[in-house]
Structure formats: C-alpha cells, structure tokens
Design an enzyme around this catalytic site. Structure first.
Site: not given
Ligand code: 5GP
Length: 185
Positions: A102, A168
C-alpha cells in the site's frame, strides 16, 4: 526544493534518492523473511501504490507473482464498513503467502478491510507493506510489517499519490500547500 504545478505549491518531503534507498532496504528485508519458502503473492493496492509496488517487486529475488486490488471509500474520509472493492485480485490466495503493498496508511480502514478479506479466503500468511505511515491518524489497529517512513497528517502527493488524479508521476513525495482562503478538495 519546491515545485509549482498547475497552481499548487508542492514542498518536497521525501526526495527520489531517499525513496530509492528505503525501497531497496525494504526489499532486502522482505527477501530475507521469505527466503527458502515457495514464494509470495505481492498484491498492490491501486492506484497510489503503483510506483512503489513496481520499484519494490523488481528488487526482490524470492519467487513473486503479482496481482492488484483497488478500493474506494464513500465520501471524503475512510471509516468502518465503508471501503468498497472496485477491483478484486485475479488469483487464488488459498494457502499462499501474501504481501499486501500500500502507498499510505491513514485511518487504517483500507488495509484492515483487505487484510481481513484475504485471511477469510484462506491465505497462509498476510503481511503488510506500506511506504508511508500517518501514524497519528490511525483509527483502527493494523500491523505494518514493512514500513517505509512515518509522516505527519499533511496531505502528500507524488510517487503514485494523487490530488484529484494529478501529480502521481512526480518523482519526489511532497506536501501540497493549499493557498490560504482558497476552497480546495
Ligand atoms: P485509510 O483507509 O488508511 O484511511 O486510507 C488510505 C488511503 O487514503 C490511501 O490508500 C490513499 O489513497 C488515501 N490517502 C490517505 N492519506 C493520503 C495523502 O496524504 N495523500 C494522498 N494522495 N492519498 C491519501
């Protein structure tokens, strides 16, 4: 160094050379842990993990098969029970050693959901590898076996990570500095 891209100012947080070095270290650690086994199934979480996933897996010397998984969540944040599967893996993972790769762990719900699903499907082991860990934002506990960098709560882009599908392909990871008083997101 900072870039101005399509009106956003992006401050470099982790540069390409530092990323490259850490990815090499993680691959060496994974290689050691899986040595002597019958190989692993590396599953990349689309789209954010693509650059990390390809850089990591091409450095492994243990036998690897690759597959992809894609999720999305309802609304802006991720929370319990709201992680949707957009694309499932093609392969059977029953009895296999799976490495879930991830880009970033924020609340933890995305990895928790996939981890539970893969265990339910009968994987022999499921280990987690995340390039970035927003530890302070965690809502649910997920055991990250291979962690690249711990970062703060700032929103980051580059090396696979996007803001509204942009940035990206930036080689570094950077923090988006949103203008004061301007409505974003
Ligand atoms: P979680 O389920 O752990 O809250 O979220 C994970 C997902 O949130 C990551 O795979 C990503 O897609 C998105 N995400 C969380 N923080 C960031 C960030 O700072 N930048 C970006 N681009 N995506 C994030």
């Amino acid at each position: 160094m900072s870039h101005v891209k399509d009106s956003h100012k992006i401050r470099t947080l982790i540069d390409a050379a530092t990323l490259d070095k850490r990815v090499t270290e993680l691959a060496a650690q994974i290689d050691r842990d899986y040595a002597g086994g019958d190989g692993l199934v590396a599953v990349g979480v689309l789209k954010g993990a693509i650059y990390f996933f390809t850089d990591l897996t091409r450095r492994l010397t243990v036998p690897v098969t690759v597959d992809f998984f894609q999720t999305s969540s309802y609304g802006s944040g991720t929370s319990a029970g709201e992680v949707r599967i957009k694309r499932d893996i093609d392969m059977s993972i029953r009895g296999r050693d799976v490495l879930l790769v991830e880009d970033i762990v924020d609340t933890g719900w995305t990895l928790r959901t996939i981890l539970d699903l893969f265990r339910f499907r009968g994987a022999r082991t499921v280990r987690l590898c995340a390039l970035l860990d927003k530890h302070e934002a965690r809502e649910v506990d997920v055991p990250i076996d291979y962690s690249g960098f711990r970062i703060g709560r700032d929103f980051v882009v580059g090396y696979g990570l996007d803001y509204d599908e942009r940035y990206r392909n930036l080689p570094d990871i950077g923090v988006v500095e949103f203008d004061e008083g301007r409505q974003e997101a």
